[in-house]
Design an enzyme around this catalytic site. Structure first.
Site, mmCIF file in Angstrom:
data_model
loop_
_atom_site.group_PDB
_atom_site.id
_atom_site.type_symbol
_atom_site.label_atom_id
_atom_site.label_comp_id
_atom_site.label_asym_id
_atom_site.label_seq_id
_atom_site.Cartn_x
_atom_site.Cartn_y
_atom_site.Cartn_z
ATOM 1 N N SER A 171 9.657 37.253 -23.938
ATOM 2 C CA SER A 171 10.092 36.232 -24.900
ATOM 3 C C SER A 171 9.156 35.045 -24.785
ATOM 4 O O SER A 171 8.516 34.842 -23.747
ATOM 5 C CB SER A 171 11.508 35.774 -24.570
ATOM 6 O OG SER A 171 11.502 34.912 -23.441
ATOM 7 N N ASP A 172 9.063 34.249 -25.826
ATOM 8 C CA ASP A 172 8.444 32.935 -25.662
ATOM 9 C C ASP A 172 9.364 32.132 -24.726
ATOM 10 O O ASP A 172 10.493 32.526 -24.453
ATOM 11 C CB ASP A 172 8.255 32.238 -27.016
ATOM 12 C CG ASP A 172 7.134 31.207 -26.951
ATOM 13 O OD1 ASP A 172 6.809 30.733 -25.839
ATOM 14 O OD2 ASP A 172 6.578 30.862 -28.007
ATOM 15 N N CYS A 173 8.836 31.014 -24.214
ATOM 16 C CA CYS A 173 9.539 30.412 -23.081
ATOM 17 C C CYS A 173 10.832 29.728 -23.490
ATOM 18 O O CYS A 173 10.831 28.772 -24.263
ATOM 19 C CB CYS A 173 8.582 29.512 -22.318
ATOM 20 S SG CYS A 173 7.341 30.582 -21.550
#
Ligand SMILES: *[C@@H]1O[C@H](CO)[C@@H](O)[C@H](O)[C@H]1NC(C)=O
Ligand SMILES: *[C@@H]1O[C@H](CO)[C@@H](O)[C@H](O)[C@H]1NC(C)=O
Ligand SMILES: *[C@@H]1O[C@H](CO)[C@@H](O)[C@H](O)[C@H]1NC(C)=O
Ligand SMILES: *[C@@H]1O[C@H](CO)[C@@H](O)[C@H](O)[C@H]1NC(C)=O
Ligand SMILES: *[C@@H]1O[C@H](CO)[C@@H](O)[C@H](O)[C@H]1NC(C)=O
Ligand SMILES: *[C@@H]1O[C@H](CO)[C@@H](O)[C@H](O)[C@H]1NC(C)=O
Ligand SMILES: *[C@@H]1O[C@H](CO)[C@@H](O)[C@H](O)[C@H]1NC(C)=O
Ligand SMILES: *[C@@H]1O[C@H](CO)[C@@H](O)[C@H](O)[C@H]1NC(C)=O
Ligand SMILES: *[C@@H]1O[C@H](CO)[C@@H](O)[C@H](O)[C@H]1NC(C)=O
Ligand SMILES: *[C@@H]1O[C@H](CO)[C@@H](O)[C@H](O)[C@H]1NC(C)=O
Length: 760
Positions: free
Chosen positions: A283-285
């Site tokens: 995932s993006d952060c």
């Protein structure tokens, strides 16, 4: 990634030392994971089979603690390398001495302007070599969250600078060469590093009028999704065999990307055949947390993490998985086999990186400090900057006459150092500003910074005017930088910020040669400068990296010749009032003048692909082999080709002659397809092939080969299917057309690719 979140993740970072597991005497020594004759997936499956459920759940975040009882070291999954090994939670630069720096190439937006795939492959090879050196010194992990390969559709986007530009074919060609350079080929025995194509999908908005990337729902037609937003990702997955993907913050048509099984399963793993269980999705952060809030997609934290894991987001950059998967499991929201699959994918990718193998068997474990910042790497960083720098206007003032002995270097970029790196950078070996480069060329230099990029005041004018008065010629270096375009920040205007236009206009009244350098990643509207005959030349310099000043000055004085091409359209100011940033549609409508050079119905200030030279070229395009082609025969000749869009159509030869008598120069051959075929509205034209020719001497010729595929001629229907349509086709060579050829396709339309339809 968000910078703010990066800090919070850093605070959580466990041991960042990238130690290797002990496969000789450690507890894993007799496990299949250490058996080099077994397949990567079998090896990872055996490893994960040793984990308890709690150990599995504890290893689902980017800062994996490992399993101490098994001798499996902690591992940080988050490394960055956008244009060189970069500061990030998993990368540790030394304070001084060895490993205190790595080569810092130009930002991708400028490397994109080179239109030179071979260059990109070389840059990527060096980045991965330096990454391996850092890893061997326990200063980095082996997977990197690069490239950012979303198309740069809207000039306001704060992160467009991280991409190679707006054209999907250009991105495909660029990213193929980048990924194979970073990873070391298509399917090497050992990957050099694992690259990560991000941000999948439809991510090109940071924060605009209250619309924030973490909660934005991008409404994208299936046609646009297939034709534009996902093409570079198709190349990553289907063609370049990238090791990892990152799902984005935004939702697509109501479903957050990291919980979107249509994107992650049906399209990515299903349609693009990204099926190997050594390939994983992060995932993006904190994008997993964002599914809960601000997307409010799932009503509980447990459902949030289960939705994402079940959809195929294998790793959480953040802590939501480790914190909430236990409770979700207790509620029966996911199967343990789904969790196993996620971990197997990640650890199988580490197997492919040689993580569990003896060092002596591997090609990359011997790389060391001697392989970082080598003379070849530094030369390439310089060449990449030279190749991308783009000449927009020149009345003959450039290259500067040798009679000019003194220069006024004025503007907020005149002594730029860190600025030249844009964002996502590491420690460079050096940063050569334009001022330093001008001094090295032995000019008498009068330097004055003048007003800052978005400085609204004029107090700096007098000192700058004194510098201008003293010199033979004036170089103004300004535009934009990361104070006005940045992660988490979009622009609201395409104007030169601050008082720069007024200031440049006053500089133009000194009656001296005036060269303006427009810096930064997004374009600004240059229409205040183009008609001003006292602005003698205009250069776009992007973010040119560690040797940026040298590259810019060498072009200004004629030690190097410019041949870059704009990788994005330069729109007029009113563009930002004609279409909302949140409007994802490409085709023109009552509320949208159309996006990119393909669909824009207005008149650009400077066209996509435009770029001048210090000489003139003529170019001839070879003729098509026939005036017309039968579609069924074309497709029928593709037997054995796995993907019809990649099936060869014809190769065209472009004979390029430098008709000037003085200057040796590169030339980029750009070939566009236009004509009446496919569904309305017809795009203006579409880039189909490009090739950069190098160092063409005066009065000599070189030939470029431009290979077209059936995909080059195809268009996308409203269901996202790629179709070869009957109709008129015109090939146009270059932006100021050098040559055109036409032919027709006859017969019934043929489907080259059937796009998976979204769930009802
Ligand atoms: C691995 O197996 C060998 C041979 O059976 C044995 O001597 C050794 O102690 C085992 N190592 C571990 C770490 O279990
Ligand atoms: C999992 O992580 C938690 C929180 O850090 C820790 O308390 C626990 O001991 C870990 N469990 C195992 C089996 O390592
Ligand atoms: C890296 O860490 C490993 C394991 O802790 C150690 O054996 C090795 O010497 C370290 N290498 C360097 C270059 O520090
Ligand atoms: C799908 O990928 C696998 C390798 O992962 C390959 O063997 C297979 O041929 C591919 N299938 C298609 C239709 O491309
Ligand atoms: C690393 O440097 C050594 C010493 O100069 C050289 O022999 C080797 O080929 C280099 N390796 C790579 C991958 O560049
Ligand atoms: C130019 O920038 C460098 C690096 O930041 C700095 O050391 C130097 O003093 C600056 N030069 C001038 C004239 O301001
Ligand atoms: C600049 O002058 C220095 C000292 O005279 C000389 O060594 C150097 O070669 C000159 N550089 C150029 C680019 O002419
Ligand atoms: C290119 O050709 C044009 C038109 O003939 C001419 O005006 C111009 O000076 C030439 N430019 C160069 C750099 O030779
Ligand atoms: C390329 O064009 C030049 C100039 O017209 C001509 O002299 C040369 O023969 C051409 N070369 C080829 C390979 O067609
Ligand atoms: C173009 O096609 C020809 C013939 O198939 C091939 O030899 C050449 O390598 C291709 N060139 C590029 C740049 O793909």
């Amino acid at each position: 990634m968000s910078i703010l979140l990066a800090l919070s993740c850093l605070a959580l970072a466990g041991p960042a030392i990238a130690a290797f597991p002990d496969c000789t005497t450690g507890p894993l020594a007799n496990n299949t994971v250490c058996d080099t004759s077994a397949s990567p997936v079998a090896r990872a499956t055996a490893l994960i089979g040793l984990f308890t459920l709690e150990e599995k759940i504890n290893n689902t975040g980017n800062t994996s603690p490992g399993v101490p009882r098994l001798g499996l070291p902690a591992y940080q999954w988050w490394q960055e390398a956008l244009h060189g090994v970069a500061e990030s939670p998993g990368v540790i630069f030394a304070e001084t001495g060895e490993y205190s720096y790595a080569t810092s190439f130009p930002q991708p937006i400028l490397m994109g302007a080179a239109f030179d795939d071979e260059l990109i492959n070389q840059v990527a090879t060096i980045v991965s070599t330096e990454a391996r050196a850092f890893n061997n010194a326990n200063r980095s992990g082996l997977d990197f969250w690069t490239p950012n390969i979303n198309p740069f559709k809207d000039p306001r986007w704060g992160r467009g600078q991280e991409t190679p530009g707006e054209d999907p074919f250009h991105l495909q060609s660029y990213v193929y060469n980048l990924i194979t350079g970073l990873q070391g080929g298509l399917d090497p025995e050992y990957k050099r590093i694992v690259a990560t194509c991000k941000h999948y999908a439809g991510y090109d908005l940071e924060n605009w009028e209250g619309n924030v990337r973490y909660g934005f729902d991008a409404l994208i037609s299936i046609q646009d999704l297939s034709e534009f937003y996902t093409r570079s990702f198709e190349t990553c997955a289907r063609d370049a065999n990238v090791g990892a993907f990152m799902c984005s913050y935004n939702a697509v048509n109501g479903v957050p990307s990291c919980a979107n099984s249509y994107l992650l399963q049906d399209i990515l793993r299903g349609h693009w055949n990204w099926t190997s269980d050594d390939q994983w999705i992060t995932s993006d952060c904190d994008a997993i947390q964002n599914i809960y809030e601000p997307h409010y997609y799932a009503p509980t934290r447990e459902l949030t993490v289960a939705d994402a894991l079940n959809a195929g987001a294998d790793l959480d950059c953040g802590t939501y998985y480790p914190e909430n998967l236990g409770a979700a499991y207790d509620e029966g929201l996911f199967a343990e086999s789904t969790l196993d699959r996620a971990l197997i994918r990640q650890y199988a990718s580490l197997v492919k990186l040689g993580y569990f193998d003896p060092a002596e068997n591997q090609p990359y474990r011997q790389i060391g400090w001697a392989n970082v910042s080598t003379p070849e790497a530094e030369e390439l960083a310089y060449r990449a900057a030279v190749e991308g720098i783009t000449l927009i206007k020149n009345d003959g003032t450039l290259p500067l006459s040798p009679s000019i002995k003194s220069l006024a270097l004025i503007g907020p970029w005149a002594n730029a150092t860190t600025q030249m790196q844009g964002n996502y950078y590491g420690q460079p070996p050096y940063l050569i500003s334009p001022l330093m480069a001008a001094e090295a060329l032995n000019y008498t230099v009068y330097y004055s910074p003048g007003p800052g990029v978005d400085d609204p005041t004029t107090s700096s004018f007098p000192a700058a005017f004194a510098a201008a008065q003293a010199a033979d010629a004036i170089i103004y270096i300004g535009g934009i930088d990361t104070t006005v375009e940045a992660e988490a920040m979009d622009r609201y205007t395409l104007d030169w910020p601050g008082v720069q236009p007024d200031f440049i206009d006053q500089l133009s009244q000194f009656g001296k040669p005036l060269v303006v350098l427009q810096m930064g990643g997004g374009q600004v509207d240059d229409s205040c400068l183009l008609p001003n005959t006292n602005v003698n030349a205009l250069i776009w310099g992007g973010y040119p990296g560690q040797s940026g000043g040298t590259a810019l000055m060498d072009i200004i004085v004629g030690n190097a010749a410019p041949a870059g091409r704009l990788p994005t359209t330069q729109y007029p100011l009113d563009y930002v009032y004609q279409v909302a940033m949140t409007d994802m549609s490409l085709r023109p409508s009552a509320t949208n003048p159309g996006r990119t050079y393909m669909w824009y119905t207005g008149t650009p200030i400077v066209e996509f692909g435009f770029g001048l030279h210090y000489t003139n070229f003529s170019a001839e395009l070879s003729q098509p082999s026939a005036p017309s082609y039968d579609i069924a025969s074309l497709v029928g000749a593709c037997e054995g080709v796995a993907h019809l869009d990649l099936c060869a159509f014809e190769s065209y030869t472009v004979n390029v002659t430098n008709i000037g008598s003085k200057v040796t120069s590169d030339y980029v051959a750009l070939l566009f397809v236009a004509g009446e075929h496919g569904p309305a509205p017809i795009p203006n034209k579409v880039l189909a092939a490009y090739d950069r020719l190098h160092t063409i001497a005066p009065l000599s010729s070189q030939q470029a080969t431009l290979n077209l595929t059936l995909g080059s001629l195809s268009r996308v229907d409203e269901y996202g299917n790629r179709v070869l349509y009957p109709g008129e086709y015109t090939l146009i060579l270059d932006v100021l057309p050098q040559a055109t050829v036409s032919f027709t396709l006859t017969g019934e339309e043929a489907y080259l690719d059937y796009w998976p339809q979204p769930p009802a």
